[in-house]
Design a protein around this motif. Structure first.
Motif, mmCIF file in Angstrom:
data_model
loop_
_atom_site.group_PDB
_atom_site.id
_atom_site.type_symbol
_atom_site.label_atom_id
_atom_site.label_comp_id
_atom_site.label_asym_id
_atom_site.label_seq_id
_atom_site.Cartn_x
_atom_site.Cartn_y
_atom_site.Cartn_z
ATOM 1 N N LEU A 1 -9.113 14.538 -19.866
ATOM 2 C CA LEU A 1 -8.480 13.755 -19.804
ATOM 3 C C LEU A 1 -9.710 12.163 -19.131
ATOM 4 N N HIS A 2 -8.504 10.731 -19.480
ATOM 5 C CA HIS A 2 -9.430 9.669 -19.019
ATOM 6 C C HIS A 2 -8.317 9.134 -17.291
ATOM 7 N N LEU A 3 -9.176 8.019 -17.007
ATOM 8 C CA LEU A 3 -8.548 7.469 -15.908
ATOM 9 C C LEU A 3 -9.184 5.970 -16.379
ATOM 10 N N LEU A 4 -7.779 5.103 -15.789
ATOM 11 C CA LEU A 4 -7.741 3.862 -16.162
ATOM 12 C C LEU A 4 -8.756 3.257 -14.717
ATOM 13 N N ASP A 5 -9.267 2.646 -15.000
ATOM 14 C CA ASP A 5 -10.224 1.739 -14.119
ATOM 15 C C ASP A 5 -9.688 0.337 -14.130
ATOM 16 N N GLU A 6 -8.568 0.427 -13.604
ATOM 17 C CA GLU A 6 -8.437 -1.285 -14.052
ATOM 18 C C GLU A 6 -9.108 -2.817 -13.433
ATOM 19 N N GLU A 7 -10.266 -2.548 -12.456
ATOM 20 C CA GLU A 7 -10.871 -3.964 -12.377
ATOM 21 C C GLU A 7 -11.853 -3.883 -13.373
ATOM 22 N N SER A 8 -12.288 -2.913 -14.366
ATOM 23 C CA SER A 8 -12.967 -3.153 -15.643
ATOM 24 C C SER A 8 -11.924 -3.135 -17.145
ATOM 25 N N GLY A 9 -11.111 -2.635 -16.289
ATOM 26 C CA GLY A 9 -10.333 -2.145 -17.499
ATOM 27 C C GLY A 9 -10.851 -1.004 -18.653
ATOM 28 N N GLU A 10 -11.577 -0.636 -17.714
ATOM 29 C CA GLU A 10 -11.973 0.806 -19.429
ATOM 30 C C GLU A 10 -11.506 2.307 -18.793
ATOM 31 N N PHE A 11 -11.665 2.923 -19.269
ATOM 32 C CA PHE A 11 -10.980 4.369 -18.908
ATOM 33 C C PHE A 11 -12.267 5.050 -19.481
ATOM 34 N N THR A 12 -12.131 5.918 -18.044
ATOM 35 C CA THR A 12 -13.715 6.855 -18.092
ATOM 36 C C THR A 12 -13.151 8.381 -18.352
ATOM 37 N N ALA A 13 -13.613 9.475 -18.776
ATOM 38 C CA ALA A 13 -13.409 10.456 -18.773
ATOM 39 C C ALA A 13 -13.596 11.357 -17.174
ATOM 40 N N LEU A 14 -13.004 12.186 -16.623
ATOM 41 C CA LEU A 14 -13.434 12.566 -16.185
ATOM 42 C C LEU A 14 -13.878 14.270 -16.148
ATOM 43 N N THR A 15 -15.273 14.313 -15.353
ATOM 44 C CA THR A 15 -16.008 15.655 -15.987
ATOM 45 C C THR A 15 -15.752 15.797 -15.136
ATOM 46 N N GLY B 1 0.729 -0.846 -0.106
ATOM 47 C CA GLY B 1 -0.079 0.145 0.057
ATOM 48 C C GLY B 1 0.998 0.911 -0.090
ATOM 49 N N LYS B 2 2.519 0.787 -0.285
ATOM 50 C CA LYS B 2 2.739 1.754 0.057
ATOM 51 C C LYS B 2 3.377 2.970 -1.704
ATOM 52 N N LEU B 3 2.358 2.267 -2.318
ATOM 53 C CA LEU B 3 2.435 3.172 -3.932
ATOM 54 C C LEU B 3 1.490 2.643 -4.788
ATOM 55 N N ARG B 4 0.543 3.695 -5.427
ATOM 56 C CA ARG B 4 -0.335 3.077 -6.237
ATOM 57 C C ARG B 4 -0.183 3.510 -7.675
ATOM 58 N N LEU B 5 -0.416 2.269 -8.688
ATOM 59 C CA LEU B 5 -0.397 2.754 -10.239
ATOM 60 C C LEU B 5 -1.525 3.206 -10.557
ATOM 61 N N ARG B 6 -1.612 4.267 -11.988
ATOM 62 C CA ARG B 6 -2.505 4.674 -12.276
ATOM 63 C C ARG B 6 -2.629 4.714 -14.029
ATOM 64 N N GLY B 7 -3.323 4.700 -14.606
ATOM 65 C CA GLY B 7 -3.435 4.108 -16.220
ATOM 66 C C GLY B 7 -4.457 6.081 -16.016
ATOM 67 N N ALA B 8 -3.340 7.094 -17.691
ATOM 68 C CA ALA B 8 -4.350 7.831 -18.149
ATOM 69 C C ALA B 8 -4.381 8.246 -19.188
ATOM 70 N N PHE B 9 -5.124 8.758 -19.971
ATOM 71 C CA PHE B 9 -4.860 9.182 -21.785
ATOM 72 C C PHE B 9 -5.724 10.463 -21.421
ATOM 73 N N PHE B 10 -4.990 11.126 -22.397
ATOM 74 C CA PHE B 10 -5.586 12.168 -22.605
ATOM 75 C C PHE B 10 -5.620 12.386 -24.681
ATOM 76 N N ALA B 11 -6.418 12.620 -24.002
ATOM 77 C CA ALA B 11 -7.271 13.553 -26.215
ATOM 78 C C ALA B 11 -7.424 14.475 -26.283
ATOM 79 N N ILE B 12 -5.668 14.243 -26.602
ATOM 80 C CA ILE B 12 -5.233 15.613 -27.218
ATOM 81 C C ILE B 12 -6.152 16.656 -27.810
ATOM 82 N N SER B 13 -7.121 16.740 -29.077
ATOM 83 C CA SER B 13 -8.423 17.304 -29.628
ATOM 84 C C SER B 13 -9.622 17.951 -28.738
ATOM 85 N N ASP B 14 -9.722 17.162 -27.655
ATOM 86 C CA ASP B 14 -10.843 17.685 -27.193
ATOM 87 C C ASP B 14 -11.010 17.696 -25.465
#
Lengths: 217, 217, 217, 217
Positions: free
Chosen positions: B203-217, B187-200
């Motif tokens: 930022l999206h964050l990876l939900d590792e449970e579902s494997g989906e990237f979700t847009a930050l609103t 629990g001393k370190l967390r890993l995060r996946g993120a994705f930035f869709a340039i033109s719009d």
């Protein structure tokens, strides 16, 4: 969203919201255009250090600089041995695909990587325990030798000498790449050394003729 | 100064002067304190692409993020073969020396590296002529295979699939490092996946449970 | 909007937004008044070169200068042959319709048009491949002859001589227009030669008596 | 200096002194670099009108736009007849020598040239007495015909229609140049129509698909 934000992630999300409001929305045409492709004219090779972000120090717009960041702003020499050559791939992308006109190697003060190169305190440790760092900064070994001999391996005087020498090592190594040699000879590419002294916030530029770094006034 | 500034360099110098006036001078105490040392809590691994500067996208202050940038935000797996392992060295520095609490892998849209991984158009070229890029992005080969088979190797649908898969590859490879495994388990370190869709600009964050990237609103 | 902005266009749009905020809104009364009509007292004939914008160099307000810009700040002589005489039309508009009191011909250093006039390297090329430029700068042929003979056709000394001579050619050609002759004779119009040396940013004014250009201090 | 400054010239000299202090000195590196050469990515064709300076409207830095200015922002078609083709020479310089990526034709409201094209009041006058203007704006004759027939030749409605049509005429004429055709077809060059409505200070962009000008918001 089922993602549990830590305090660190919450800080990033807040920053992203400020960026959306101040950095993205007022410049949405630029971002839409950037969605079509990038055309930076400058590549910057800088340290991973959290205090020397090139986009902040040079106050650039998105799309202006292609950036490599690693420990101590190192460029390994041109080598075709097996393994993953990350800096070489980025250099190739910048020079051959994007056709940048300028490569800036940006060193900085109080560099942990350069300090470790000087003291060699991590030499002999296992990979994962310091060995990867030791191996990486062995790129500075040759430049370290006269510094250690004349200035010792401790204190700011020797460290600064190591940091400035590191910039020159990376520039020398850039010149081992045939594509860099050709483009520099034909005037299509320029190499620059720069140094950012964190605590007084002053940028220095390398005058390759004299070998000196001069403060920008 | 005897350095002949090109237009590119002059642009950087002007930007630096703005930084001095707006970014450094009003915060000189913070910079003086940073001169003593860095203590970032977050490491970000991002692409060298000129459009995805983490410090801009997350609007962070100097000293907050330790940054690695290379083509396609790649992390090679834990390997102790000869050669210079730049990302491993930076990872080791961040996790073992700085003890960051969070590592974010930041992918992005319209990534030239991911596209080249998908089309494999540079495969077979010489080092310096595209071969370094080809070798580097072969890190994506395994993730590419089902995408190329099901979605083909051209067009935004396949490219986006490759870009998102690339983030997961880097996170998987981070977990091949023993020090990352131990710190994440405790629990001393967390890993995060993120994705930035340039033109719009979203930022999206990876939900590792579902494997989906979700847009930050 | 369905217009796809390129990066270049996005840059212009951003600049326009700054203009709206800083250049238009605080001066909306002036702009509203300008909507009624223009009454500039000065016409400036300058080069198309991106570095010598008269409104920047003279820091004028909107509505103050009527501007012609073409390659090398040329004025062809009064001619009534068929074809479109763009400079003559602008001159007529400025002198006869707007009744400006002053015409400034603004030459500049490092002028690509003057250099091409000196080397004649484009002479003999096809229209569209350099032939239009060659034809246009043949306006400088007569002034070039003694320079090429005495100073050669290469190097800054000869180029500068050509640039300064070009200003005098345009002033001489202005005086081939009957309306200019009449108005200058009756004191209603003055002609001025000026020269902006880009790299040191210094403006020079032509003293027609001595034929010398003097730096403004 | 023996030059007797008129009030008009004194205004310019004062403006130049402000430029030296605010526009040149703080950006001396940029100007020094510009002394080496220009590399604008954009060409702008605009009217000589004193109220529509492109550098002001787009708030550009020196070196960013290559500018042609003449009465009504006209581009004559590709023609290889004798005579001096000033716009063709500038176009050739921008497209073939400087390799700009974008050409913007910038029309504007209350344009004296377009108004004269509509009323044809100067038709039949002698060169020097209005004949040069009449000849130049005959470039608009074909576009004028349906406007005059449907909207008449007086009043803002017809004038505005003429001004907007003028932008399209110049864009059409740009496309008669083989080098423009080739570069546009291969995606290396884009043409844009724009319109600046002076009194409300709003910029409009031409959507070539619909033929409409849309206000930038």
């Amino acid at each position: 969203m089922t993602i549990q934000p830590s305090l660190a992630l919450a800080t990033l999300i807040e920053g992203y919201r400020r960026f959306r409001e101040n950095g993205w929305t007022p410049r949405r045409e630029r971002w839409a255009a950037l969605g079509e492709g990038q055309a930076p004219q400058i590549m910057i090779i800088a340290c991973s250090d959290s205090r020397v972000d090139p986009a902040q120090i040079f106050d650039v717009d998105p799309g202006e600089i292609f950036v490599v960041r690693n420990v101590a702003a190192m460029v390994p020499p041109f080598e075709t041995t097996p393994g993953f050559h990350g800096v070489s791939a980025a250099l190739e992308f910048a020079v051959q695909v994007l056709k940048v006109k300028e490569i800036v190697v940006l060193g900085h003060g109080m560099c942990g990587g350069c300090k470790a190169a000087l003291t060699q305190e991590l030499y002999g440790t296992e990979p994962g325990e310091g060995g990867f760092i030791a191996n990486w900064i062995s790129l500075l070994d040759k430049a370290r030798e006269p510094i250690a001999r004349e200035l010792g391996t401790k204190g700011r005087v020797a460290e600064l000498a190591m940091e400035l020498a590191g910039v020159k090592v990376s520039i020398d190594n850039l010149r081992t790449f045939p594509c860099v040699q050709h483009k520099e000879a034909s005037g299509k590419l320029r190499l620059r050394g720069a140094f950012f002294a964190i605590s007084d916030g002053i940028l220095h530029l390398l005058d390759e003729e004299s070998g000196e770094f001069t403060a920008l006034t």
